[in-house]
Design a protein around this motif. Structure first.
Motif, PDB file in Angstrom:
ATOM      1  N   ALA A 130       0.985  -1.232   0.003  1.00 19.83           N
ATOM      2  CA  ALA A 130      -0.108   0.044   0.067  1.00 19.83           C
ATOM      3  C   ALA A 130       0.745   1.180   0.079  1.00 19.83           C
ATOM      4  O   ALA A 130       1.763   1.501   0.837  1.00 19.83           O
ATOM      5  N   ARG A 131       0.587   2.125  -0.784  1.00 23.49           N
ATOM      6  CA  ARG A 131       0.974   3.406  -0.813  1.00 23.49           C
ATOM      7  C   ARG A 131       0.063   4.596  -0.764  1.00 23.49           C
ATOM      8  O   ARG A 131      -0.962   4.385  -1.637  1.00 23.49           O
ATOM      9  N   ASN A 132       0.113   5.458  -0.237  1.00 25.03           N
ATOM     10  CA  ASN A 132      -0.961   6.492   0.076  1.00 25.03           C
ATOM     11  C   ASN A 132      -0.476   7.736  -0.628  1.00 25.03           C
ATOM     12  O   ASN A 132       0.397   8.729  -0.158  1.00 25.03           O
ATOM     13  N   ALA A 133      -0.903   8.032  -1.726  1.00 29.11           N
ATOM     14  CA  ALA A 133      -0.566   9.121  -2.606  1.00 29.11           C
ATOM     15  C   ALA A 133      -1.755  10.469  -2.022  1.00 29.11           C
ATOM     16  O   ALA A 133      -1.622  11.605  -2.654  1.00 29.11           O
ATOM     17  N   ARG A 134      -2.602  10.426  -1.062  1.00 30.15           N
ATOM     18  CA  ARG A 134      -3.304  11.403  -0.840  1.00 30.15           C
ATOM     19  C   ARG A 134      -2.627  12.595  -0.132  1.00 30.15           C
ATOM     20  O   ARG A 134      -1.595  12.242   0.659  1.00 30.15           O
ATOM     21  N   PRO A 135      -2.969  13.749  -0.457  1.00 33.03           N
ATOM     22  CA  PRO A 135      -2.342  14.816   0.093  1.00 33.03           C
ATOM     23  C   PRO A 135      -2.436  15.065   1.520  1.00 33.03           C
ATOM     24  O   PRO A 135      -3.571  14.634   2.196  1.00 33.03           O
ATOM     25  N   ARG A 136      -1.412  15.670   1.981  1.00 33.03           N
ATOM     26  CA  ARG A 136      -1.400  15.923   3.491  1.00 33.03           C
ATOM     27  C   ARG A 136      -1.291  17.331   4.054  1.00 33.03           C
ATOM     28  O   ARG A 136      -0.596  17.938   3.064  1.00 33.03           O
ATOM     29  N   ASP A 137      -1.655  17.598   5.133  1.00 33.98           N
ATOM     30  CA  ASP A 137      -1.448  18.980   5.539  1.00 33.98           C
ATOM     31  C   ASP A 137       0.048  18.939   6.419  1.00 33.98           C
ATOM     32  O   ASP A 137       0.755  17.972   6.316  1.00 33.98           O
ATOM     33  N   ARG A 138       0.420  20.215   6.861  1.00 33.91           N
ATOM     34  CA  ARG A 138       1.689  20.223   7.327  1.00 33.91           C
ATOM     35  C   ARG A 138       2.212  19.440   8.507  1.00 33.91           C
ATOM     36  O   ARG A 138       3.180  19.301   8.841  1.00 33.91           O
ATOM     37  N   PHE A 139       0.971  18.768   9.183  1.00 32.91           N
ATOM     38  CA  PHE A 139       1.363  17.921  10.230  1.00 32.91           C
ATOM     39  C   PHE A 139       1.022  16.477   9.921  1.00 32.91           C
ATOM     40  O   PHE A 139       0.945  15.597  10.704  1.00 32.91           O
ATOM     41  N   GLY A 140       0.990  16.292   8.633  1.00 32.01           N
ATOM     42  CA  GLY A 140       0.782  14.806   8.068  1.00 32.01           C
ATOM     43  C   GLY A 140      -0.575  14.282   8.292  1.00 32.01           C
ATOM     44  O   GLY A 140      -0.804  12.993   7.916  1.00 32.01           O
ATOM     45  N   ARG A 141      -1.492  15.185   8.291  1.00 31.70           N
ATOM     46  CA  ARG A 141      -2.833  14.838   8.608  1.00 31.70           C
ATOM     47  C   ARG A 141      -3.330  14.553   7.086  1.00 31.70           C
ATOM     48  O   ARG A 141      -3.295  15.480   6.043  1.00 31.70           O
TER      49      ARG A 141
END
Length: 165
Positions: free
Chosen positions: A19-30
């Protein structure tokens, strides 16, 4: 199709099926919704020499991006020599501890900072000018602040990974 199965089928996978998660994240990794503008991601296959890894992770920490620093340090733990695995794990866990403080999660911060401190202390003298003693002192100060409910400043979340010359 049940929701969990659909989500799993839609997960990004690498050529080995991991599994690889290409979903964008905020500056805190959420995670952010797909299509959102997030902070640039750290490549899953990042391989840098130790000094460059530490420099890159330090710049990210200094910019308040401890989650991204964790990803850089995690890559070193996964791609580096087996003999240094616990050192890089400790550094990555330290960065995740900082991330949890940034996210307002003192329990998670405490858990990860304690794990990081245990690994760094057990490793002993670290190579690459890693400031294990300074990081252990920082972890202790952060844990004390969390235990006492004291505020943690942005500056407190920017420890030096290496000994300054």
């Amino acid at each position: 199709m049940p929701e969990d199965t659909r989500e799993d089928a839609e997960r990004d996978r690498d050529e080995n099926g991991r599994a690889r998660n290409a979903r964008p994240r905020d500056r805190f990794g959420r995670p952010l919704p797909f299509g959102s503008a997030g902070v640039p991601r750290i490549p899953d296959d990042l391989e840098l020499p130790p000094a460059e890894t530490l420099d890159y992770a330090q710049r990210l920490i200094d910019d308040g991006l401890a989650f991204n620093a964790h990803e850089v340090l995690e890559a070193a733990w996964k791609n580096g020599p087996f003999a240094e695995k616990s050192l890089w794990q400790g550094l990555a866990q330290f960065a995740v501890g900082l991330t949890h403080i940034q996210r307002g999660n003192p329990k998670g911060a405490r858990t990860l900072l304690e794990r990081a401190a245990q690994r760094l202390a057990a490793y002993g003298p670290a190579p690459y000018d890693i400031d294990s003693a300074g990081l252990l002192a920082c972890a202790d100060a952060l844990l004390t602040a969390l235990d006492q409910g004291n505020p943690v400043s942005e500056n407190d979340l920017r420890p030096r990974l290496t000994i300054s010359h």
